[in-house]
Design an enzyme around this catalytic site. Structure first.
Site, PDB file in Angstrom:
ATOM      1  N   ASP A   1     -48.152   1.809  -0.941  1.00  0.00           N
ATOM      2  CA  ASP A   1     -46.917   1.866  -0.150  1.00  0.00           C
ATOM      3  C   ASP A   1     -46.238   3.192  -0.497  1.00  0.00           C
ATOM      4  O   ASP A   1     -46.650   3.897  -1.430  1.00  0.00           O
ATOM      5  CB  ASP A   1     -46.012   0.685  -0.541  1.00  0.00           C
TER       6      ASP A   1
ATOM      7  N   TYR B   1     -40.902   6.892   3.695  1.00  0.00           N
ATOM      8  CA  TYR B   1     -41.732   7.262   4.837  1.00  0.00           C
ATOM      9  C   TYR B   1     -40.968   7.050   6.153  1.00  0.00           C
ATOM     10  O   TYR B   1     -41.187   7.767   7.123  1.00  0.00           O
ATOM     11  CB  TYR B   1     -42.983   6.371   4.906  1.00  0.00           C
TER      12      TYR B   1
ATOM     13  N   CYS C   1     -47.475  -1.161   3.744  1.00  0.00           N
ATOM     14  CA  CYS C   1     -46.305  -0.469   4.283  1.00  0.00           C
ATOM     15  C   CYS C   1     -46.370  -0.580   5.800  1.00  0.00           C
ATOM     16  O   CYS C   1     -47.299  -0.059   6.423  1.00  0.00           O
ATOM     17  CB  CYS C   1     -46.370   0.998   3.848  1.00  0.00           C
ATOM     18  N   ASN C   2     -45.397  -1.293   6.353  1.00  0.00           N
ATOM     19  CA  ASN C   2     -45.380  -1.492   7.808  1.00  0.00           C
ATOM     20  C   ASN C   2     -45.314  -0.160   8.542  1.00  0.00           C
ATOM     21  O   ASN C   2     -45.919   0.024   9.599  1.00  0.00           O
ATOM     22  CB  ASN C   2     -44.164  -2.331   8.207  1.00  0.00           C
ATOM     23  N   THR C   3     -44.580   0.778   7.968  1.00  0.00           N
ATOM     24  CA  THR C   3     -44.394   2.082   8.602  1.00  0.00           C
ATOM     25  C   THR C   3     -45.716   2.843   8.672  1.00  0.00           C
ATOM     26  O   THR C   3     -46.099   3.381   9.713  1.00  0.00           O
ATOM     27  CB  THR C   3     -43.368   2.911   7.795  1.00  0.00           C
TER      28      THR C   3
ATOM     29  N   CYS D   1     -40.392  -4.525   6.632  1.00  0.00           N
ATOM     30  CA  CYS D   1     -40.580  -3.435   5.672  1.00  0.00           C
ATOM     31  C   CYS D   1     -40.752  -4.119   4.324  1.00  0.00           C
ATOM     32  O   CYS D   1     -39.962  -5.011   3.966  1.00  0.00           O
ATOM     33  CB  CYS D   1     -39.354  -2.525   5.658  1.00  0.00           C
ATOM     34  N   THR D   2     -41.783  -3.725   3.599  1.00  0.00           N
ATOM     35  CA  THR D   2     -42.087  -4.453   2.358  1.00  0.00           C
ATOM     36  C   THR D   2     -41.005  -4.295   1.285  1.00  0.00           C
ATOM     37  O   THR D   2     -40.910  -5.109   0.373  1.00  0.00           O
ATOM     38  CB  THR D   2     -43.462  -4.026   1.808  1.00  0.00           C
TER      39      THR D   2
HETATM   40  N1  DGL Z   1     -42.112  -0.151   2.547  1.00  0.00           N
HETATM   41  C1  DGL Z   1     -42.361   0.550   3.754  1.00  0.00           C
HETATM   42  C2  DGL Z   1     -42.547  -0.366   4.949  1.00  0.00           C
HETATM   43  O1  DGL Z   1     -43.036  -1.458   4.781  1.00  0.00           O
HETATM   44  C3  DGL Z   1     -41.563   1.769   4.103  1.00  0.00           C
HETATM   45  C4  DGL Z   1     -40.378   2.183   3.357  1.00  0.00           C
HETATM   46  C5  DGL Z   1     -40.104   3.673   3.545  1.00  0.00           C
HETATM   47  O2  DGL Z   1     -40.719   4.438   2.820  1.00  0.00           O
HETATM   48  O3  DGL Z   1     -39.327   4.045   4.421  1.00  0.00           O
HETATM   49  O4  DGL Z   1     -42.275  -0.028   6.055  1.00  0.00           O
END
Ligand code: DGL
Length: 267
Positions: free
Chosen positions: A7, A39, A70-72, A181-182
């Site tokens: 992530d 991210y 990481c969803n992003t 978002c995790t």
């Molecule tokens: N934890 C990440 C997600 O699941 C992104 C967090 C980030 O870096 O903006 O989207």
């Protein structure tokens, strides 16, 4: 061989935490790309290049599969990385919108995520497929990623931020809150205190770990059970390529697991 989970930061530990429960016979490499966090407010090109770098690291560290926790990063780069790395199984977490729409029983669904996830075509396409009745709202909460990375999970500032972001929504009309978002799993107690009773929280980590297990099983690549004498449950932690070995760093990780364990019982 290892399973690589990564992530932008500590959010991905949500998935690792789940994987350690369901796959205790496996060994893991966890990689938090904290040099580049967040991210969610960067460009898709930047994020795709970070993801590429991490996947190369995972391959060099003997990983039989890589989980994008990481969803992003999934939204931006999963397809691209799958075509680039061919045989390597790449499993990516995504916002659990589909089960949320089914379970909300006609009530509204709020998906909270990073700005990049919210604006990516992947989520828009998912909504076209599953949100026939236009019940889903999308809300960006980039501030929570910053709070999480500072280790600030419960504070007046977190509460004030969320109150401000939720203002304007008739929260009693919602049945499901999708943690897209995790990093957001660390805040479940604050969500619970701010939202009306009856709103259920859901995230994609369980579904992603199950998908990982299915993929490895279909390839005959699941580790044999510990009863066979194989070691399992070992995790090496890396921060943007540097291994965490010091007592202080490992203690911080233990506390994060502890918090995630407490949050996991909040639904
Ligand atoms: N934890 C990440 C997600 O699941 C992104 C967090 C980030 O870096 O903006 O989207």
């Amino acid at each position: 061989m290892n399973i690589g989970i990564f992530d932008s930061g500590i959010g991905g530990m949500t998935l690792l935490h789940q994987a350690l429960v369901l796959m205790p016979q496996e060994n893991f490499i966890f990689y938090a790309d904290t040099d580049h966090v967040p991210y969610g407010t960067k460009s898709r090109e930047q994020v795709a290049s970070y993801v590429d770098e991490v996947i190369r690291f995972m391959i060099a560290h003997n990983c039989k599969a890589v989980v994008i926790a990481c969803n992003t990063a999934t939204a931006v780069a999963a397809d691209q990385m799958r075509s680039k790395y061919g045989d390597l199984p790449i499993i990516g977490i995504e916002p659990a919108v589909k089960p949320a729409v089914v379970e909300s029983d006609g009530k509204r669904v709020m998906v909270i995520a990073t700005p990049l996830t919210v604006h990516e075509k992947r989520l828009q396409k998912l909504l076209e497929r599953v949100d026939d009745e236009h019940l889903v709202d999308l809300l960006e909460l980039p501030g929570l990623v910053e709070f999480a990375e500072r280790g600030e999970f419960v504070s007046e500032r977190v509460t004030a931020y969320l109150k401000e972001r939720f203002a304007g929504y008739a929260l009693d009309q919602y049945g499901e809150l999708v943690l897209g978002c995790t990093h957001f799993n660390y805040f479940k107690d604050t969500f619970q205190s701010l939202l009306p009773q009856g709103i259920h929280m859901i995230d994609g980590s369980l579904g992603t770990v199950r998908q990982l297990m299915r993929v490895l099983e279909s390839k005959g690549a699941l580790a044999q059970s510990a009863a066979d004498g194989s070691a399992g449950g070992q995790v090496r932690y890396f921060v943007s390529g540097r291994e965490i070995c010091d007592t202080e760093g490992l203690e911080k990780i233990r506390k994060l697991h502890e918090r995630l364990e407490r949050m996991s019982v909040i639904q």
